[in-house]
Write a protein that holds these residues in place. Sequence first.
Motif, mmCIF file in Angstrom:
data_model
loop_
_atom_site.group_PDB
_atom_site.id
_atom_site.type_symbol
_atom_site.label_atom_id
_atom_site.label_comp_id
_atom_site.label_asym_id
_atom_site.label_seq_id
_atom_site.Cartn_x
_atom_site.Cartn_y
_atom_site.Cartn_z
ATOM 1 N N VAL A 68 2.744 -6.202 -6.769
ATOM 2 C CA VAL A 68 2.302 -4.845 -7.097
ATOM 3 C C VAL A 68 3.085 -3.839 -6.267
ATOM 4 O O VAL A 68 3.364 -4.056 -5.088
ATOM 5 N N GLY A 70 2.308 -0.410 -7.268
ATOM 6 C CA GLY A 70 1.409 0.725 -7.420
ATOM 7 C C GLY A 70 1.815 1.663 -8.528
ATOM 8 O O GLY A 70 2.988 1.782 -8.865
ATOM 9 N N TRP A 76 -0.679 4.059 -4.203
ATOM 10 C CA TRP A 76 -1.779 3.275 -4.796
ATOM 11 C C TRP A 76 -2.232 2.181 -3.840
ATOM 12 O O TRP A 76 -3.424 1.877 -3.736
ATOM 13 N N CYS A 77 -1.267 1.580 -3.140
ATOM 14 C CA CYS A 77 -1.586 0.465 -2.249
ATOM 15 C C CYS A 77 -2.479 0.875 -1.088
ATOM 16 O O CYS A 77 -3.182 0.035 -0.510
ATOM 17 N N GLU A 78 -2.459 2.163 -0.735
ATOM 18 C CA GLU A 78 -3.275 2.636 0.383
ATOM 19 C C GLU A 78 -4.770 2.488 0.092
ATOM 20 O O GLU A 78 -5.573 2.327 1.022
ATOM 21 N N THR A 79 -5.149 2.517 -1.170
ATOM 22 C CA THR A 79 -6.563 2.402 -1.551
ATOM 23 C C THR A 79 -6.852 1.108 -2.310
ATOM 24 O O THR A 79 -7.951 0.923 -2.823
ATOM 25 N N HIS A 80 -5.875 0.221 -2.390
ATOM 26 C CA HIS A 80 -6.054 -1.074 -3.056
ATOM 27 C C HIS A 80 -5.467 -2.161 -2.153
ATOM 28 O O HIS A 80 -4.563 -2.913 -2.550
ATOM 29 N N LYS A 81 -5.970 -2.241 -0.941
ATOM 30 C CA LYS A 81 -5.360 -3.111 0.065
ATOM 31 C C LYS A 81 -5.546 -4.588 -0.241
ATOM 32 O O LYS A 81 -4.622 -5.390 -0.045
ATOM 33 N N GLU A 83 -5.936 -6.040 -3.192
ATOM 34 C CA GLU A 83 -5.068 -6.405 -4.319
ATOM 35 C C GLU A 83 -3.624 -6.551 -3.842
ATOM 36 O O GLU A 83 -2.899 -7.448 -4.290
ATOM 37 N N THR A 84 -3.215 -5.667 -2.942
ATOM 38 C CA THR A 84 -1.855 -5.719 -2.404
ATOM 39 C C THR A 84 -1.638 -6.993 -1.594
ATOM 40 O O THR A 84 -0.600 -7.651 -1.718
ATOM 41 N N SER A 87 -1.562 -10.250 -4.034
ATOM 42 C CA SER A 87 -0.366 -10.386 -4.853
ATOM 43 C C SER A 87 0.909 -10.483 -4.024
ATOM 44 O O SER A 87 1.725 -11.384 -4.218
ATOM 45 N N TYR A 142 2.035 -0.689 1.588
ATOM 46 C CA TYR A 142 2.954 -1.513 0.796
ATOM 47 C C TYR A 142 4.026 -2.114 1.706
ATOM 48 O O TYR A 142 4.257 -3.329 1.685
#
Length: 309
Positions: A68, A70, A76-81, A83-84, A87, A142
């Motif tokens: 990912v 983002g 995006w990765c800052e709020t979807h840690k 998931e980051t 993946s 990220y």
Amino acid sequence: MVETNGSSSEPVFLIFGKSGWIGGLVGDLLKQQGANFQFANARLEDRSGVIAELERVKPTHVLNAAGVTGRPNVDWCETHKLETIRSNLLGCITLADVCLERGIHMTYYGTGCIFHYDDVFPQGSGKGFKESDKPNFTGSYYSYVKAMTESLIREFPNVLTLRVRMPIVADLTYPRNFITKIIKYDKVIDIPNSMTVLPELLPLSIEMAKRKLTGIMNFTNPGAISHNEILQLYKDYIDPEFTWSNFTVEEQAKVIVAPRSNNLLDTARIEGEFPELLPIRESLIKYVFEPNAAKREETLAAVKEMRGR
């Protein structure tokens, strides 16, 4: 060197990341070459699913372009840690591990956005970060996770890690294209960076896999080029009326969530393998600006439509 899976001397490629940009481009290249390849369907963090894919295809080479970045960008990765992490770290390491168990070479399309200019590597000095240098940029989540992934995956003797930076293609309306991004911005910073011209470099990545190269490779064109230099090329070749303005890194920080990496990567290793590799400016002219200049009206109309959306 890693012993490869399968009995045939013909390479068999399995690509992870079929829905991604680089994964799709690599698939297109292999198709054009008439190569034996398939796309994987399993998610990287699903170890049993990954094993099933390897058993099904029995590849000699795995190309990992999954992960990912983002949408619309790495903020995006800052709020979807989580998931980051799953993946970009757990999944990547899982794939490398199951490939190692089966003697399969893996190429990992990583990132060079894990470094930034500092007192030891100052901007404009011409001194680039080498493959052996430890990442010094963790300003975005990220990059933080990618740096951690690289530090772990370098222990796998079957893996080639390619540090991609600010990837560029000829399509000036493709949203992931670095040039597409900066011609849409109202203001840009003006810092020289190492960049990856994909039409020139992606075919080399397939050749590297066939050569079973391992370790880390700075996967960029030689030299650095600034945002202003690229926009000037766009103005010269495509749109004489194009204008832009600059802002400072401090001003940029007010409109983004996480800091961005700016650096120069040393390209001695990749130039040793491929001495014909073009410097960044010459590569951009050959693979991006000259082809678009040949259909200038069509390109200009498409870009203006995109910018008006």
